[in-house]
Scaffold this motif. Structure first.
Motif, PDB file in Angstrom:
ATOM      1  N   LYS A   4      17.839  11.035 -17.616  1.00  0.00           N
ATOM      2  CA  LYS A   4      16.894  11.335 -16.699  1.00  0.00           C
ATOM      3  C   LYS A   4      16.761  10.416 -15.679  1.00  0.00           C
ATOM      4  N   SER A   5      16.835  10.827 -14.413  1.00  0.00           N
ATOM      5  CA  SER A   5      16.554  10.068 -13.163  1.00  0.00           C
ATOM      6  C   SER A   5      15.401  10.613 -12.337  1.00  0.00           C
ATOM      7  N   ARG A   6      14.516   9.692 -12.095  1.00  0.00           N
ATOM      8  CA  ARG A   6      13.538  10.080 -11.499  1.00  0.00           C
ATOM      9  C   ARG A   6      13.176   9.021 -10.265  1.00  0.00           C
ATOM     10  N   THR A   7      12.705   9.657  -9.085  1.00  0.00           N
ATOM     11  CA  THR A   7      12.032   8.670  -8.119  1.00  0.00           C
ATOM     12  C   THR A   7      10.628   8.907  -7.893  1.00  0.00           C
ATOM     13  N   HIS A   8       9.777   7.850  -7.710  1.00  0.00           N
ATOM     14  CA  HIS A   8       8.355   8.139  -7.576  1.00  0.00           C
ATOM     15  C   HIS A   8       7.890   7.259  -6.313  1.00  0.00           C
ATOM     16  N   ASN A   9       7.366   8.114  -5.175  1.00  0.00           N
ATOM     17  CA  ASN A   9       7.003   7.230  -4.145  1.00  0.00           C
ATOM     18  C   ASN A   9       5.517   6.569  -4.349  1.00  0.00           C
ATOM     19  N   LEU A  10       5.486   5.307  -4.090  1.00  0.00           N
ATOM     20  CA  LEU A  10       4.343   4.669  -4.360  1.00  0.00           C
ATOM     21  C   LEU A  10       3.356   4.430  -3.074  1.00  0.00           C
ATOM     22  N   GLN A  11       4.131   4.224  -1.945  1.00  0.00           N
ATOM     23  CA  GLN A  11       2.970   4.059  -0.877  1.00  0.00           C
ATOM     24  C   GLN A  11       4.198   4.187   0.341  1.00  0.00           C
ATOM     25  N   HIS A 425       8.793   3.277   3.235  1.00  0.00           N
ATOM     26  CA  HIS A 425       8.111   3.701   2.009  1.00  0.00           C
ATOM     27  C   HIS A 425       8.674   2.639   0.858  1.00  0.00           C
ATOM     28  N   VAL A 426       7.629   2.397  -0.136  1.00  0.00           N
ATOM     29  CA  VAL A 426       8.020   1.730  -0.988  1.00  0.00           C
ATOM     30  C   VAL A 426       8.188   2.729  -2.459  1.00  0.00           C
ATOM     31  N   TRP A 427       9.050   2.691  -3.157  1.00  0.00           N
ATOM     32  CA  TRP A 427       9.147   3.789  -4.166  1.00  0.00           C
ATOM     33  C   TRP A 427       9.794   3.160  -5.480  1.00  0.00           C
ATOM     34  N   ARG A 428       9.761   3.816  -6.722  1.00  0.00           N
ATOM     35  CA  ARG A 428      10.322   3.350  -7.764  1.00  0.00           C
ATOM     36  C   ARG A 428      11.469   4.216  -8.277  1.00  0.00           C
ATOM     37  N   TRP A 429      12.427   3.811  -8.993  1.00  0.00           N
ATOM     38  CA  TRP A 429      13.437   4.682  -9.568  1.00  0.00           C
ATOM     39  C   TRP A 429      13.614   4.298 -10.985  1.00  0.00           C
ATOM     40  N   ASP A 430      13.312   5.598 -11.937  1.00  0.00           N
ATOM     41  CA  ASP A 430      13.506   5.277 -13.117  1.00  0.00           C
ATOM     42  C   ASP A 430      14.795   5.834 -13.952  1.00  0.00           C
ATOM     43  N   TRP A 431      15.501   5.260 -14.814  1.00  0.00           N
ATOM     44  CA  TRP A 431      16.790   5.703 -15.100  1.00  0.00           C
ATOM     45  C   TRP A 431      16.823   5.657 -16.711  1.00  0.00           C
ATOM     46  N   THR A 432      16.572   6.745 -17.570  1.00  0.00           N
ATOM     47  CA  THR A 432      16.432   6.474 -18.897  1.00  0.00           C
ATOM     48  C   THR A 432      17.216   7.777 -19.581  1.00  0.00           C
TER      49      THR A 432
END
Length: 456
Positions: A4-11, A425-432
């Motif tokens: 699973k790969s997801r990106t989330h916008n933080l700001q 943009h500041v964002w995060r990426w989660d790869w699990t």
């Protein structure tokens, strides 16, 4: 293994002027510091042939995750400058301080130190500058310190709009030109060191050529000239973790991986679309490559199979599409999204706080095919797009990324900026790994969509 790969916008932050470069500080004491540069072309008033002016602004931010209700970025400083084409932090401290290099439209290479005030604040102060040539723009720079090796021989390479490449040294707080030569017929968009042998320099230009140079032999003749890219070469980055590996990219929308010992044939060729302005290797994971694809958003490539000789294109494991303009600047942070900020002096009242929020921030995004609203703040204060479903895509298999094999997952903090909409943009990426999907189906297909490649 399904992932699973997801990106989330933080700001999101409005830079007011067109944003084209972002850089997280690589030093452990300042991992929470982010610099952003802008470039604005102002047409001359009056006569049609009036010379346009190029202005810019340098922003300094601090990232601090103090609560879900607070956006993480705080602006520490803004400086009006000449238009900025590139920013790069030196990877090691110089005289005990972090140093930021800036390629300016005035043809100058400018250096700034990150200083701590007695009251606890941090700000940039001019260290020195050097003009690499008159009537030209400095277009890119790179430090010789990419492998984080401390050395008394710290050098900078800079390319410019006259097609020249300059190598400079920094000694006793001053820049000194060591050599300069005509490398390309038109704009030399990019120059970079080999981080494994800093006597080797690479350059790419609008003449569609990628060249190598050995500083020991002098610049009279390149060590190689490649015409594999069919358009201007915009980005070059030496892999700091894997010797001989080089990534290059071009207006031709291709990302090429090379073994520096054989520059006749790339290891892989990956079409990513949009023309690629910048490439950045992950600071700790050798096979992850971030690409800013001007007309096609930001993508993360997994280059592991290419390293192993598959010869196939590198798969895209994540995409971030929430910018509304040319995707120019992008960088990985060495912090994790939840990691506490490095120990630093107690912060004073910032020049401008970004933590005040008057409800949900909504932005209208447009593309050639559609437009949509997205709320960048949920009820818990997290900046996550809503109402956008990830497509159903066959997931990308990936190796365990953590040293702990029982938890092969990765969470990354990134920053990106876009040009005409002047947005950072500041964002995060989660790869699990999608363990639940594996248990329920025994299949490698994740019908919910394993990647966060959000397409309109």
């Amino acid at each position: 293994m399904a992932w699973k790969s997801r990106t989330h916008n933080l700001q999101v932050f409005d830079t007011e002027l067109s944003a084209d470069t972002v850089e997280w500080c690589p030093l452990s004491s300042s991992h929470d510091i982010l610099a952003c540069g802008t470039y604005q072309l102002e047409k001359g008033a009056g006569e049609e042939d009036a010379t346009p002016t190029r202005t810019g602004r340098l922003y300094l931010f601090e990232y601090r995750r103090e609560g879900l209700m607070s956006p993480p970025l705080t602006e520490l400083q803004r400086m009006d400058t000449a238009a900025i084409l590139d920013l790069k932090w030196c990877h090691v401290p110089l005289s005990g301080e972090a140093v930021l290099g800036m390629a300016a439209a005035t043809g100058e290479l400018q250096l700034y130190t990150l200083s701590h005030s007695p009251e606890g604040g941090r700000s940039l102060h001019t260290l020195c500058s050097l003009e690499v040539g008159t009537e030209r723009l400095a277009l890119s720079l790179d430090w010789s310190t990419g492998r984080m090796d401390s050395s008394s021989d710290v050098r900078v390479v800079c390319s410019d709009s006259a097609g020249c490449v300059s190598v400079l040294s920094l000694a006793e707080g001053a820049l000194v030109a060591l050599s300069q030569w005509k490398a390309h017929d038109f704009e030399a968009w990019i120059s970079a060191f080999s981080y494994w042998d800093t006597q080797l320099v690479y350059s790419g230009g609008d003449d569609c050529k990628l060249k190598g140079w050995d500083l020991r032999a002098g610049p009279s003749c390149p060590t190689f000239t490649s015409k594999r890219h069919s358009m201007g070469v915009c980005s070059i980055h030496s892999n700091p973790h894997r010797e001989h590996i080089l990534a290059t990219a071009s207006y031709d929308e291709q990302v090429l991986l090379w073994d520096g010992r054989n520059m006749r044939q790339p290891l892989s060729e990956s079409p990513v679309g949009g023309g690629v302005w910048r490439l950045k290797w992950h600071p700790t994971h050798q096979h992850l490559l971030l690409a800013a694809c001007m007309h096609n958003d930001f993508h993360i490539l997994n280059c592991q199979q290419a390293f192993e000789g598959s010869g196939e294109a590198c798969p895209v494991v994540a995409s971030y599409i929430l910018h509304n303009s040319l995707a120019y600047g992008a960088d990985w942070s060495r912090m994790s999204p939840e990691e506490p900020a490095p120990c630093s002096p107690v912060a004073t009242e910032p020049k401008e706080s970004l933590t005040e929020s008057g409800g949900h921030l909504r932005i209208q995004y447009e593309s050639p095919t559609a437009s949509f609203d997205t709320s960048l703040e949920d009820d818990a204060g997290r900046y996550i797009p809503e109402g956008i479903a990830a497509p159903s895509i066959t997931p990308i298999a990936g190796p365990a990324l953590n040293s702990n094999e029982d938890s092969p997952s990765l969470s990354c903090l990134l920053a990106s900026c876009s040009f005409y909409d002047h947005m950072l943009h500041v964002w995060r990426w989660d790869w699990t790994p999608d363990e639940a999907q594996q248990e329920s189906t025994g299949s490698n297909v994740d019908p919910a969509g394993a990647l966060a490649a959000l397409t309109l």
